[in-house]
Design a protein around this motif. Structure first.
Motif, short mmCIF file in Angstrom:
data_model
loop_
_atom_site.label_atom_id
_atom_site.label_comp_id
_atom_site.label_asym_id
_atom_site.label_seq_id
_atom_site.Cartn_x
_atom_site.Cartn_y
_atom_site.Cartn_z
N GLY A 76 -1.81 3.05 1.27
CA GLY A 76 -2.33 4.28 0.50
C GLY A 76 -3.38 3.60 -0.40
O GLY A 76 -4.64 3.54 -0.23
N GLU A 77 -3.09 2.81 -1.24
CA GLU A 77 -3.97 2.19 -2.12
C GLU A 77 -3.45 0.70 -2.33
O GLU A 77 -2.61 0.29 -2.20
CB GLU A 77 -4.16 2.90 -3.54
N ALA A 78 -4.19 -0.11 -3.40
CA ALA A 78 -4.21 -1.38 -3.87
C ALA A 78 -2.58 -1.42 -4.46
O ALA A 78 -2.58 -0.35 -5.41
CB ALA A 78 -5.25 -2.13 -4.58
N ARG A 79 -1.62 -2.03 -4.43
CA ARG A 79 -0.51 -2.13 -5.09
C ARG A 79 -0.25 -3.46 -5.75
O ARG A 79 -0.16 -4.22 -5.05
CB ARG A 79 0.75 -1.89 -3.97
N GLY A 80 -0.17 -3.18 -7.33
CA GLY A 80 0.04 -4.49 -8.05
C GLY A 80 1.52 -4.67 -8.23
O GLY A 80 1.87 -5.35 -9.28
N THR A 81 2.38 -3.66 -8.01
CA THR A 81 3.60 -3.64 -8.30
C THR A 81 4.72 -3.33 -7.05
O THR A 81 4.25 -2.40 -6.45
CB THR A 81 4.15 -2.80 -9.37
N LEU A 82 5.56 -4.19 -7.00
CA LEU A 82 6.59 -3.82 -5.80
C LEU A 82 7.90 -3.43 -6.56
O LEU A 82 8.53 -4.44 -7.41
CB LEU A 82 6.97 -4.96 -4.61
N THR A 83 8.27 -2.02 -6.35
CA THR A 83 9.68 -1.96 -7.11
C THR A 83 10.56 -1.67 -5.98
O THR A 83 10.57 -0.89 -5.23
CB THR A 83 9.34 -0.67 -7.96
N LEU A 84 11.83 -2.06 -6.55
CA LEU A 84 13.26 -1.94 -5.72
C LEU A 84 14.30 -1.40 -6.37
O LEU A 84 14.33 -1.88 -7.69
CB LEU A 84 13.61 -3.38 -5.03
N LEU A 110 14.03 -3.16 -10.10
CA LEU A 110 13.59 -4.31 -9.99
C LEU A 110 12.08 -4.22 -9.92
O LEU A 110 11.70 -4.02 -8.72
CB LEU A 110 14.14 -5.13 -9.08
N SER A 111 11.08 -4.28 -10.90
CA SER A 111 9.64 -4.33 -10.72
C SER A 111 9.17 -5.90 -10.81
O SER A 111 9.11 -6.50 -11.42
CB SER A 111 9.19 -3.61 -11.92
N ILE A 112 8.12 -6.08 -9.65
CA ILE A 112 7.80 -7.33 -9.01
C ILE A 112 6.35 -7.20 -9.28
O ILE A 112 5.87 -6.45 -8.69
CB ILE A 112 8.34 -7.75 -7.82
N VAL A 113 5.68 -8.17 -10.02
CA VAL A 113 4.22 -8.12 -10.06
C VAL A 113 3.70 -8.82 -8.93
O VAL A 113 4.02 -9.63 -8.44
CB VAL A 113 3.68 -8.97 -11.47
N VAL A 114 2.91 -8.06 -8.39
CA VAL A 114 1.90 -8.52 -7.01
C VAL A 114 0.65 -8.72 -7.56
O VAL A 114 -0.29 -7.86 -7.75
CB VAL A 114 2.05 -7.31 -6.06
N ALA A 115 0.30 -10.22 -7.57
CA ALA A 115 -0.94 -10.38 -8.17
C ALA A 115 -1.54 -11.51 -7.04
O ALA A 115 -0.98 -12.70 -6.82
CB ALA A 115 -0.90 -11.09 -9.71
N PRO A 116 -2.82 -11.35 -6.54
CA PRO A 116 -3.52 -10.17 -6.83
C PRO A 116 -2.76 -9.09 -6.02
O PRO A 116 -2.09 -9.12 -4.96
CB PRO A 116 -4.79 -10.49 -6.22
#
Ligand SMILES: [Zn+2]
Length: 595
Positions: A76-84, A110-116
């Motif tokens: 859908g759109e750019a995702r900066g967080t992967l949440t499990l 669990l929220s994981i920062v996806v950078a970039p």
């Protein structure tokens, strides 16, 4: 999943008189005004594959170390967080794209920062390193069973570990999207002391004993499935072969993991498994979907759980006579198609899994009795359906809006879906039976095969199933689903029979006795009436009804000896004969197995 009936009935019984005192409308939280409903969660990432490495250094402790590697694609759109979802793992380190990433663990998420951020369509790899102490789990998630020194079987004298993921418990032992609306392929690489057998989903790719005293098992489920169907069982088991010639010829492994010493009795009680696979393949017009079929008979497990390719069963199933547990075996096996190959998109559509699995028990009864002729087969099938209706007749007097319907997202905990009064198991089976009666065998089984074919490896909703049946039958089923699926309870009939000798007229007066009000209009029904005569002949009439009362008057050649309302449970309406014509009419039906 199927649990022992007595437990389910207890829940039914406790729900007969719900506590409504605090609320005028049970659909709304009385304090906050919030709607009580559950919705399928977002899927900001499409989960493609999970590789789960687990290490159990000491089976006497309910602890392990894990590394979960997930490959996921941004949607859908750019995702900066992967949440499990992550209800148990103690996470020590997270990597994204091979580089250490920041994370937080709050409210079992669990929220994981996806950078970039991951761009739409971009695939990322995330690795979660963690440890897990699961000693607190009693029946869900991953469960540790202590050894029993007095056990006659060496299996019992050793600890055992097994999982129970449904509905949303597998995130207690690995971080995942713990909801059925996401499917992915999975691999489990499990290291345990080498005296133990390890079973998981799919195909056993390899074992490795390079490390002294330990053994590593590499299982791979190469067909996508939801997280709740990921399984793990570790124990001292004998593995028995249940394959028949056809399974062997096609390379399908059909086995059971049973307590050491019970091999012979287990081969008897589980003996119909291979024949059932062939029967369901043919009836559902869809090959068995997985690389193997294992039944893992686990200590302390209740009922059965249809994990893909590897059902977990209670170990009591290894005792008994041939055929004794066929209902449970058929139920879990049928789930490999209905539930596993096609999965309900959210728990409100659970009947697509459980109604079908419960109905498959009746289909197996019908098949099993078929060598004795079509009448016996029908009798066996209807006995099963009548049993389901009977259990609902006593417990399910639900009506809107006080009770949630079988298909309704009115729940706060998905476990409620399994025990609600308008129950997806027996009512789901009754609904499928009624649909079969309504559109006929050919359209019903073709429509069901179409549903499996169209939604395989994916998820489905109730309307998806309805549309398939409409396509193959040409019958509009919206009204039926509105009345029997999206509305709680059953139509209940009070019947008064009369005979006028002067005009030779049989009168059948119907009254719908269930609650009728602005939320609960009268059902629209076509009521079959079977009339028997002293010469052994019989005639069937159909009485349409769409209001509180209805009436059938028919002129006959002679006074009937017996009148049977809905002999084939076509409308599954619990019935009271208030005024009988003869002593032959049963006062209530279904009181005994249908004729
Ligand atoms: Zn089930």
């Amino acid at each position: 999943m199927r649990v022992l009936l007595s437990l389910v009935l207890l829940v039914f019984a406790s729900g007969v008189q719900p506590a409504l005192a605090l609320a005028d409308d049970p659909r709304i939280d009385p304090t906050t005004g919030r709607q009580i409903a559950a919705w399928a969660p977002d899927r900001p990432f499409d989960h493609e594959h999970m590789r789960l490495e687990l290490r159990f250094p000491d089976m006497n402790k309910a602890e392990f170390e894990g590394v979960m590697a997930l490959r996921a694609k941004a949607v859908g759109e750019a995702r900066g967080t992967l949440t499990l979802d992550s209800q148990g793992p103690k996470v020590s380190r997270v990597l994204v794209r091979g580089i250490e990433a920041a994370f937080t663990l709050q409210n079992n998420r669990l929220s994981i920062v996806v950078a970039p951020p991951a761009q739409p369509g971009e695939v990322i790899d995330a690795v979660v390193e963690y440890a897990c102490d699961f000693s607190g789990n009693k029946g869900d998630g991953l469960v540790w069973r202590r050894p029993r020194e007095d056990s006659k079987s060496e299996s019992g004298r050793m600890p055992q570990v097994w999982s129970q993921g449904q509905p949303e418990h597998n995130s207690r032992w690995f971080p995942c999207h713990d909801s059925p609306n996401e499917k992915l392929t999975t691999e489990l690489i499990v290291t345990a002391p080498k005296a133990f057998e390890v079973c998981s989903n799919g195909r056993l790719i390899s074992t490795n004993t390079a490390q002294v005293g330990m053994k590593t098992w590499h299982w791979s489920q190469e067909t996508p499935h939801p997280a709740y169907l990921v399984t793990l069982a570790i124990g001292r088991f004998s593995v028995i072969d249940l394959a028949d010639e056809k399974a062997r010829a096609s390379g399908l492994r059909v086995v059971a993991y049973v307590p050491v010493g019970s091999e012979e009795s287990a081969a008897t009680t589980l003996g119909a498994t291979a024949e059932m696979i062939r029967f369901f393949e043919s009836l559902f017009d869809e090959p068995y979907p997985w690389a193997q079929y294992a039944q893992v008979c686990a200590r302390g497990f209740n009922g059965g759980m249809e994990n893909t390719s590897a059902t977990t069963m209670m170990d009591a199933i290894v005792n008994g006579r041939a055929g004794q547990w066929d209902g449970l075996i058929a139920h879990e096996l049928a789930h490999q198609w209905f539930g596993d190959l096609v999965t309900c998109n959210s728990w409100d559509h659970l009947w697509l899994n459980e109604g079908w699995a419960t109905y498959a028990e009746a289909l197996w009864d019908e098949h099993k009795a078929s060598p004795q002729g079509p009448e016996k087969a029908k009798e066996a099938y209807q006995r099963n359906i009548a049993g389901n209706l009977r259990s609902q007749r006593v417990t399910n007097r639900g009506f809107s809006p006080d009770f949630p319907a079988m298909v309704s997202n009115r729940y706060t905990d998905p476990d409620e879906m399994f025990s609600r009064l308008d129950n997806p198991y027996p009512k789901g089976a009754c609904v499928l039976h009624m649909l079969r009666m309504r559109i006929g065998d050919t359209a019903f089984f073709k429509g069901s095969a179409l549903y499996l074919d169209r939604y395989k490896h994916a998820t489905a909703t109730t309307d998806d199933f309805r549309r398939c049946l409409e396509e193959t039958s040409g019958v509009s089923l919206e009204q039926f689903f509105d009345q029997r699926v999206y509305r709680p309870g059953y139509p209940r009939l009070g019947v008064d029979l009369s005979w006028d000798e002067s005009t030779r007229t049989l009168g059948v007066a119907f009254e719908q006795t269930q609650k009728i009000d602005r939320f609960n209009p009268a059902y629209t029904l076509d009521i079959p009436v079977l009339v028997r005569f002293s010469d052994g002949s019989s005639r069937t009439f159909v009485s349409p009804m769409n209001a509180r009362t209805g009436r059938l008057d028919v002129v006959l050649d002679s006074r009937p000896t017996r009148v049977i309302i809905d002999p084939d449970l076509t409308i599954c309406a619990p019935t009271q004969i208030r005024t009988p014509l003869t002593t032959a009419e049963p006062a209530a039906s279904p009181a005994a197995p249908a004729q």
